[in-house]
Design a protein around this motif. Structure first.
Motif, PDB file in Angstrom:
ATOM      1  N   LEU A  11      20.918   9.734  -0.133  1.00 52.14           N
ATOM      2  CA  LEU A  11      20.322  10.530   0.594  1.00 52.14           C
ATOM      3  C   LEU A  11      20.790  10.290   1.794  1.00 52.14           C
ATOM      4  CD1 LEU A  11      17.550  12.370   1.975  1.00 52.14           C
ATOM      5  CD2 LEU A  11      16.921  10.373   1.377  1.00 52.14           C
ATOM      6  N   ARG A  38      30.794  21.927  -5.854  1.00 49.79           N
ATOM      7  CA  ARG A  38      29.016  21.165  -5.536  1.00 49.79           C
ATOM      8  C   ARG A  38      28.582  22.344  -5.948  1.00 49.79           C
ATOM      9  NH1 ARG A  38      29.569  20.753   0.895  1.00 49.79           N
ATOM     10  NH2 ARG A  38      29.796  22.778   1.364  1.00 49.79           N
ATOM     11  N   ALA A  40      23.921  24.200  -4.279  1.00 51.94           N
ATOM     12  CA  ALA A  40      23.120  24.060  -3.969  1.00 51.94           C
ATOM     13  C   ALA A  40      21.992  24.819  -4.759  1.00 51.94           C
ATOM     14  CB  ALA A  40      23.383  24.323  -2.355  1.00 51.94           C
ATOM     15  N   PRO A  88      23.595  19.243   6.973  1.00 48.21           N
ATOM     16  CA  PRO A  88      22.939  19.083   5.958  1.00 48.21           C
ATOM     17  C   PRO A  88      23.614  20.291   4.796  1.00 48.21           C
ATOM     18  CG  PRO A  88      21.844  19.588   8.416  1.00 48.21           C
ATOM     19  CD  PRO A  88      23.093  19.151   8.361  1.00 48.21           C
ATOM     20  N   ASP A  90      25.832  20.328   3.428  1.00 48.62           N
ATOM     21  CA  ASP A  90      26.142  19.774   2.549  1.00 48.62           C
ATOM     22  C   ASP A  90      25.533  19.225   1.386  1.00 48.62           C
ATOM     23  OD1 ASP A  90      29.148  17.978   5.328  1.00 48.62           O
ATOM     24  OD2 ASP A  90      29.128  19.436   3.553  1.00 48.62           O
ATOM     25  N   THR A  91      24.566  19.826   1.016  1.00 49.53           N
ATOM     26  CA  THR A  91      24.259  18.960   0.305  1.00 49.53           C
ATOM     27  C   THR A  91      23.709  19.732  -0.764  1.00 49.53           C
ATOM     28  OG1 THR A  91      21.653  18.747   1.615  1.00 49.53           O
ATOM     29  CG2 THR A  91      20.924  18.963  -0.517  1.00 49.53           C
ATOM     30  N   GLN A 119      23.344  14.055  -7.492  1.00 55.61           N
ATOM     31  CA  GLN A 119      22.488  15.204  -5.588  1.00 55.61           C
ATOM     32  C   GLN A 119      23.248  14.005  -4.517  1.00 55.61           C
ATOM     33  OE1 GLN A 119      20.207  17.445  -6.038  1.00 55.61           O
ATOM     34  NE2 GLN A 119      20.767  17.170  -3.845  1.00 55.61           N
ATOM     35  N   THR A 121      22.015  14.649  -0.512  1.00 52.28           N
ATOM     36  CA  THR A 121      20.805  15.306   0.004  1.00 52.28           C
ATOM     37  C   THR A 121      20.956  14.495   1.893  1.00 52.28           C
ATOM     38  OG1 THR A 121      19.279  14.998  -1.547  1.00 52.28           O
ATOM     39  CG2 THR A 121      18.832  15.597   0.528  1.00 52.28           C
ATOM     40  N   VAL A 122      21.364  15.729   2.502  1.00 47.99           N
ATOM     41  CA  VAL A 122      21.706  15.178   3.959  1.00 47.99           C
ATOM     42  C   VAL A 122      20.769  15.575   4.599  1.00 47.99           C
ATOM     43  CG1 VAL A 122      23.358  15.660   5.658  1.00 47.99           C
ATOM     44  CG2 VAL A 122      24.067  15.512   3.384  1.00 47.99           C
ATOM     45  N   SER A 123      20.321  15.104   5.675  1.00 50.87           N
ATOM     46  CA  SER A 123      18.861  15.208   6.295  1.00 50.87           C
ATOM     47  C   SER A 123      19.067  15.017   7.615  1.00 50.87           C
ATOM     48  CB  SER A 123      17.859  14.332   6.051  1.00 50.87           C
ATOM     49  OG  SER A 123      18.565  12.553   6.499  1.00 50.87           O
TER      50      SER A 123
END
Length: 124
Positions: A11, A38, A40, A88, A90-91, A119, A121-123
């Motif tokens: 993350l 990747r 999503a 985000p 890129d998640t 995984q 995860t980009v917030s």
């Protein structure tokens, strides 16, 4: 049998960086192309980047060019994906792939070997 083991996901906040690693074993990879896809949730698997093991030639998707860089370490049989300026969008689950040809392709079905995925995860 080719084994691909990814690591380095996690993350991160938007604008941050991560480096993914893919340790490959089971073959001599001099005539292989390797790369990253990747996926999503609800989306298809998308090509991110690829590298021809023997020549070092690389290819990056338009969406990541200038932000992501794929590289390899011959001595360690490891492929890396350096991801900077993460967004985000890129998640997703990032999977390492390999195919027994030196040419890089962007079609998931062209790759015979897949890692288990990691995984990212980009917030926002």
């Amino acid at each position: 049998q080719v084994d691909l083991v990814e690591s380095g996901g996690g993350l991160v906040q938007a604008g941050g960086s991560l480096r993914l690693s893919c340790a490959a074993s089971g073959r001599t990879f001099s005539h292989y192309a390797m790369g990253w896809f990747r996926q999503a949730p609800g989306n298809e698997r998308d090509f991110v980047a690829g590298i021809s093991w023997s020549t070092g030639r690389t290819r990056h998707a338009d969406s990541v060019r200038g932000r992501f860089t794929i590289s390899r370490d011959n001595a360690k049989n490891t492929v890396y994906l350096q991801m900077n300026s993460l967004k985000p969008d890129d998640t997703g689950v990032y999977s390492c792939v390999a195919r027994g040809f030196i040419m890089i392709t962007t079609t998931p079905g062209s790759y015979s070997y897949w890692g288990q995925g990691t995984q990212v995860t980009v917030s926002s």
